[in-house]
Design a protein around this motif. Structure first.
Motif, PDB file in Angstrom:
ATOM      1  N   TYR A 102     -11.085  -3.389   9.726  1.00 11.24           N
ATOM      2  CA  TYR A 102     -10.694  -2.420   8.701  1.00 11.24           C
ATOM      3  C   TYR A 102     -11.145  -1.009   9.063  1.00 11.24           C
ATOM      4  O   TYR A 102     -10.463  -0.034   8.749  1.00 11.24           O
ATOM      5  CB  TYR A 102     -11.275  -2.832   7.347  1.00 11.24           C
ATOM      6  N   ARG A 105      -8.688   0.772  11.119  1.00 13.40           N
ATOM      7  CA  ARG A 105      -7.467   1.208  10.432  1.00 13.40           C
ATOM      8  C   ARG A 105      -7.637   2.562   9.778  1.00 13.40           C
ATOM      9  O   ARG A 105      -6.653   3.179   9.361  1.00 13.40           O
ATOM     10  CB  ARG A 105      -7.076   0.177   9.371  1.00 13.40           C
ATOM     11  N   HIS A 187      -3.462   3.558   1.954  1.00 10.45           N
ATOM     12  CA  HIS A 187      -3.846   2.640   3.026  1.00 10.45           C
ATOM     13  C   HIS A 187      -3.727   1.182   2.599  1.00 10.45           C
ATOM     14  O   HIS A 187      -4.302   0.284   3.223  1.00 10.45           O
ATOM     15  CB  HIS A 187      -5.284   2.927   3.479  1.00 10.45           C
ATOM     16  N   GLY A 188      -2.981   0.934   1.536  1.00 16.27           N
ATOM     17  CA  GLY A 188      -2.767  -0.441   1.095  1.00 16.27           C
ATOM     18  C   GLY A 188      -3.985  -1.068   0.467  1.00 16.27           C
ATOM     19  O   GLY A 188      -4.118  -2.289   0.462  1.00 16.27           O
ATOM     20  N   LEU A 189      -4.872  -0.242  -0.078  1.00 14.60           N
ATOM     21  CA  LEU A 189      -6.104  -0.748  -0.694  1.00 14.60           C
ATOM     22  C   LEU A 189      -6.171  -0.304  -2.147  1.00 14.60           C
ATOM     23  O   LEU A 189      -5.443   0.599  -2.567  1.00 14.60           O
ATOM     24  CB  LEU A 189      -7.343  -0.217   0.058  1.00 14.60           C
ATOM     25  N   ASN A 199      -7.631  -5.390  -0.265  1.00 19.65           N
ATOM     26  CA  ASN A 199      -6.368  -4.987   0.343  1.00 19.65           C
ATOM     27  C   ASN A 199      -5.184  -5.529  -0.451  1.00 19.65           C
ATOM     28  O   ASN A 199      -5.354  -6.157  -1.501  1.00 19.65           O
ATOM     29  CB  ASN A 199      -6.300  -5.438   1.809  1.00 19.65           C
ATOM     30  N   GLU A 200      -4.003  -5.302   0.081  1.00 19.70           N
ATOM     31  CA  GLU A 200      -2.786  -5.669  -0.651  1.00 19.70           C
ATOM     32  C   GLU A 200      -2.618  -7.182  -0.791  1.00 19.70           C
ATOM     33  O   GLU A 200      -1.835  -7.652  -1.613  1.00 19.70           O
ATOM     34  CB  GLU A 200      -1.575  -5.087   0.075  1.00 19.70           C
ATOM     35  N   VAL A 205     -12.293  -6.117   1.182  1.00 12.22           N
ATOM     36  CA  VAL A 205     -12.631  -5.349   2.374  1.00 12.22           C
ATOM     37  C   VAL A 205     -14.085  -4.899   2.303  1.00 12.22           C
ATOM     38  O   VAL A 205     -14.831  -5.019   3.270  1.00 12.22           O
ATOM     39  CB  VAL A 205     -11.693  -4.135   2.512  1.00 12.22           C
TER      40      VAL A 205
END
Length: 220
Positions: A102, A105, A187-189, A199-200, A205
């Motif tokens: 993570y 990313r 960021h899809g969080l 997260n999605e 995370v």
């Protein structure tokens, strides 16, 4: 792959069968040889006694624990010949930690650096907590600061400086951005009800209290 001292498994099997013995033993040796052959043809290099024992037991050839008996030297010799023929097991590359994945990313290097420091501090605190848990008894001194018992040294007050005083403007801005709803969503969080970042897919995370801890550091 072949060993000059052990030889090809087919040759080893032939030598063992040539020794003669009970028909049941010879049948077991042949069946075990075929199990090892199929195992090797599948590309496996794992010829440990535990692995081959499980395969043999699954096919009803013999009980896996039998391979460890003194009387099973011929079975072990046959398995060893296959292990030598197949070569050493291939080492699997170590899987990176989820936290590392993570971190990679996060495109902003400043935020990534701060997050890495926070994760390191979290791991350090977690290790300290586990160490405390391992102690059967923990003595907590609740005497007033500066109190002195008979023959004891004076307990001096300890000054603790908040993290807020240590942050530079860029670090403060990076932390505020890290827990902002817009940044997380991009960021899809998102932040869950207990301050954890997920997260999605609903996978955590950063642990419970993560976002709250950052806001406490910021003095929010």
């Amino acid at each position: 792959m072949n060993s000059p001292t052990i030889g090809h498994p087919d040759i080893v099997l032939g030598t063992l069968l040539a020794k003669g013995g009970r028909a049941h033993r010879l049948a077991r040796l042949t069946a075990l040889h075929e199990i090892c052959r199929r195992h090797q043809e599948l590309g496996s290099c794992d010829f440990s006694l535990s692995t081959i024992g499980r395969l043999a037991e699954a096919e009803g050839i013999l009980k896996g624990r039998v391979l460890y008996n003194m009387q099973s030297a011929d079975y072990r010799k046959l398995i060893l010949s296959w292990a030598t023929y197949a070569g050493p097991p291939t080492l699997q590359p170590s899987k990176p930690l989820a936290s590392h994945e993570y971190l990679m990313r996060i495109q902003d290097p400043a935020i990534r650096s701060i997050m890495q420091a926070i994760i390191g501090e979290r791991d350090k605190l977690r290790a300290e907590v586990n160490l405390l848990k391992s102690n059967a008894q923990v003595v907590v001194d609740r005497r007033p600061i500066g109190a002195r018992g008979p023959g004891a040294a004076i307990v001096l007050p300890t000054t603790t400086h908040g993290h807020d005083a240590q942050l530079t403007p860029s670090e403060r801005e990076a932390l505020e951005k890290a827990v902002s709803a817009d940044y997380l969503d991009g960021h899809g969080l998102h932040e869950s009800s207990h301050g954890e970042i997920v997260n999605e897919h609903g996978r955590t995370v950063f642990d419970v209290g993560f976002a709250r801890a950052i806001r406490k550091i910021l003095g929010a």
